[in-house]
Design a protein around this motif. Structure first.
Motif, PDB file in Angstrom:
ATOM      1  N   TYR A 274      30.887  78.390  30.117  1.00 55.10           N
ATOM      2  CA  TYR A 274      31.273  78.898  28.800  1.00 55.10           C
ATOM      3  C   TYR A 274      30.928  80.374  28.626  1.00 55.10           C
ATOM      4  O   TYR A 274      31.581  81.074  27.856  1.00 55.10           O
ATOM      5  CB  TYR A 274      30.549  78.117  27.701  1.00 55.10           C
ATOM      6  CG  TYR A 274      31.124  76.773  27.408  1.00 55.10           C
ATOM      7  CD1 TYR A 274      32.137  76.618  26.470  1.00 55.10           C
ATOM      8  CD2 TYR A 274      30.653  75.632  28.047  1.00 55.10           C
ATOM      9  CE1 TYR A 274      32.666  75.369  26.177  1.00 55.10           C
ATOM     10  CE2 TYR A 274      31.169  74.382  27.762  1.00 55.10           C
ATOM     11  CZ  TYR A 274      32.176  74.249  26.826  1.00 55.10           C
ATOM     12  OH  TYR A 274      32.697  73.018  26.545  1.00 55.10           O
ATOM     13  N   ARG A 275      29.886  80.823  29.291  1.00 54.05           N
ATOM     14  CA  ARG A 275      29.346  82.149  29.000  1.00 54.05           C
ATOM     15  C   ARG A 275      29.978  83.263  29.839  1.00 54.05           C
ATOM     16  O   ARG A 275      30.161  84.366  29.349  1.00 54.05           O
ATOM     17  CB  ARG A 275      27.832  82.140  29.216  1.00 54.05           C
ATOM     18  CG  ARG A 275      27.098  81.124  28.325  1.00 54.05           C
ATOM     19  CD  ARG A 275      27.322  81.381  26.842  1.00 54.05           C
ATOM     20  NE  ARG A 275      26.602  80.463  26.000  1.00 54.05           N
ATOM     21  CZ  ARG A 275      25.343  80.630  25.587  1.00 54.05           C
ATOM     22  NH1 ARG A 275      24.661  81.698  25.980  1.00 54.05           N
ATOM     23  NH2 ARG A 275      24.769  79.753  24.797  1.00 54.05           N
TER      24      ARG A 275
ATOM     25  N   THR B 170      25.856  86.468  27.321  1.00 54.13           N
ATOM     26  CA  THR B 170      27.069  86.476  28.143  1.00 54.13           C
ATOM     27  C   THR B 170      26.948  87.434  29.324  1.00 54.13           C
ATOM     28  O   THR B 170      27.876  87.520  30.131  1.00 54.13           O
ATOM     29  CB  THR B 170      28.299  86.884  27.304  1.00 54.13           C
ATOM     30  OG1 THR B 170      28.070  88.175  26.726  1.00 54.13           O
ATOM     31  CG2 THR B 170      28.577  85.872  26.198  1.00 54.13           C
TER      32      THR B 170
ATOM     33  N   ASP C   7      35.816  77.374  23.272  1.00 53.96           N
ATOM     34  CA  ASP C   7      35.050  78.516  23.781  1.00 53.96           C
ATOM     35  C   ASP C   7      35.275  78.740  25.273  1.00 53.96           C
ATOM     36  O   ASP C   7      34.933  79.795  25.809  1.00 53.96           O
ATOM     37  CB  ASP C   7      33.547  78.298  23.562  1.00 53.96           C
ATOM     38  CG  ASP C   7      33.140  78.562  22.128  1.00 53.96           C
ATOM     39  OD1 ASP C   7      33.937  79.169  21.397  1.00 53.96           O
ATOM     40  OD2 ASP C   7      32.037  78.159  21.746  1.00 53.96           O
TER      41      ASP C   7
END
Length: 381
Positions: free
Chosen positions: A178-179, A210, A243
């Motif tokens: 996700y990041r 992130t 996301d």
């Protein structure tokens, strides 16, 4: 009730209690229809005007399979189902559905902790099962970043806090997909690059992490802790909420990182994987420390989930697959995850028996391994 006729030993193996090796807490409070509908989709918005999230594979599955657990007829209309849910109350609904799943141990990712969600211990009590914690790496990093003052403190505190939390857990988990995606540089970052990135991070620590350098540092710090404590490392891959950039969540993108961990011996567990479950099966087939599940894919593909299970079993070694529900928010997702796991595996085993490929002893042993034995071994339960 299994969907096909099977020899007694195979049926018993499929109906045996499962180890749910990756799940989350469910809501303890009463839910409005709008709240409930948002918890039965990986989307983050209400259904378009004039429609409902019950008009989905998982919505139909709730009406078919969860309604009888709440003393309703199968296929009860959504309004009737939700009225019965409200009548029973959240505690009773959670108890019935978690018990109906037939889980012997919940391994709970506590990274989404909130007062509205049952804790790991409460999940166990409601479901009549044991419960242990899976530590989410990114949550630990967030806590550390908000308290550290300088980069060296950040690095030291991160290692110390991960070690402390790991001492009470059975595994670690990352949502790096996700990041920054799974196509990250697999190498351990240099100390100088981490210090520079940490200084940038500490200038605005409340932001979600992130930075690829700090995410790699977090992963390698976790690898060190996992190696020391003999813990597996879980990764979200494939299907998830908005996301996620799905094309960067293909587990095959992690091949370099997976290869670098092989000499270290830390087990890597690829969660969910869909629609990349065939890539995940390949990784489990060629790397001795890689394990897979199809997790939430079974719940959300629902009536079509048997095909997903069969596709994973085209290649995955039987001692490398596990069961997880990835339940979250509503206990229906736990019950359906377990039900469709059993149904999908039952259909696959029936096909192998009919073709003469496997015998009943093989099938029973495979069902035990995937349902609980592999997780007990890898997580040292």
């Amino acid at each position: 009730m299994l969907p096909v006729d099977l020899p007694d030993a195979v049926r018993e193996a499929l109906q045996a209690p499962l180890v749910d090796h990756h799940c989350h807490g469910v809501r303890r409070d009463e839910l409005s229809r709008a709240q409930f509908e948002l918890l039965i989709t990986e989307g983050s918005t209400p259904a378009p005007p004039g429609t409902t999230h019950f008009d989905t594979p998982v919505g139909a599955a709730i009406r078919r399979w969860c309604a009888p657990v709440l003393d309703l007829e199968p296929h009860a209309p959504p309004a009737v189902y939700l009225a019965r849910r409200a009548e029973l109350g959240a505690g009773e609904v959670n108890r019935r559905l978690l018990e109906a799943a037939g889980i012997v141990a919940f391994l709970v990712d506590t990274g989404l902790e909130s007062p509205e969600l049952l804790s790991a211990a409460e999940m166990g009590r409601h479901g009549g099962a044991a419960a242990d914690e899976i530590v989410r790496l990114e949550q630990i990093e967030q806590d550390v970043s908000e308290t550290a003052h300088i980069a060296v403190d950040y690095m030291d505190s991160l290692a110390e806090e991960l070690a402390a939390r790991a001492a009470r857990a059975v595994g670690l988990k990352s949502i790096v997909a996700y990041r920054c995606g799974l196509d990250f540089d697999p190498a351990r970052p240099s100390r100088g690059s981490v210090i520079a990135a940490a200084n940038r991070r500490l200038s605005d620590p409340k932001q979600r992490l992130t930075d690829p350098i700090l995410l790699r540092h977090l992963l390698w710090t976790a690898v060190d802790v996992a190696r020391e404590r003999g813990l597996p490392l879980q990764f979200h891959t494939g299907y998830g909420d908005p996301d996620l950039d799905l094309d960067r969540a293909d587990p095959a993108l992690m091949t370099g990182f997976i290869r670098s961990l092989q000499p270290i011996g830390v087990p890597v567990i690829l969660l969910h994987c869909y629609p990349y479950h065939r890539q995940a099966a390949y990784l489990a087939a060629v790397f001795p420390h890689v394990y897979v599940d199809v997790g939430l894919a079974l719940t959300y593909t629902a009536a079509g989930s048997a095909r997903v299970m069969a596709e994973l079993l085209e290649l995955v070694p039987f001692h490398k697959q596990m069961f997880s529900s990835d339940c979250y928010g509503v206990a229906e997702t736990c019950h359906l995850g377990a039900l469709y796991f059993r149904h999908g595996l039952a259909r696959t085993l029936r096909a192998r028996l009919d073709d003469g490929e496997w015998n009943p002893t093989d099938c029973a042993r495979i069902a035990h391994m995937i349902g609980s034995g592999n997780a007990r071994r890898v997580y040292r339960l």
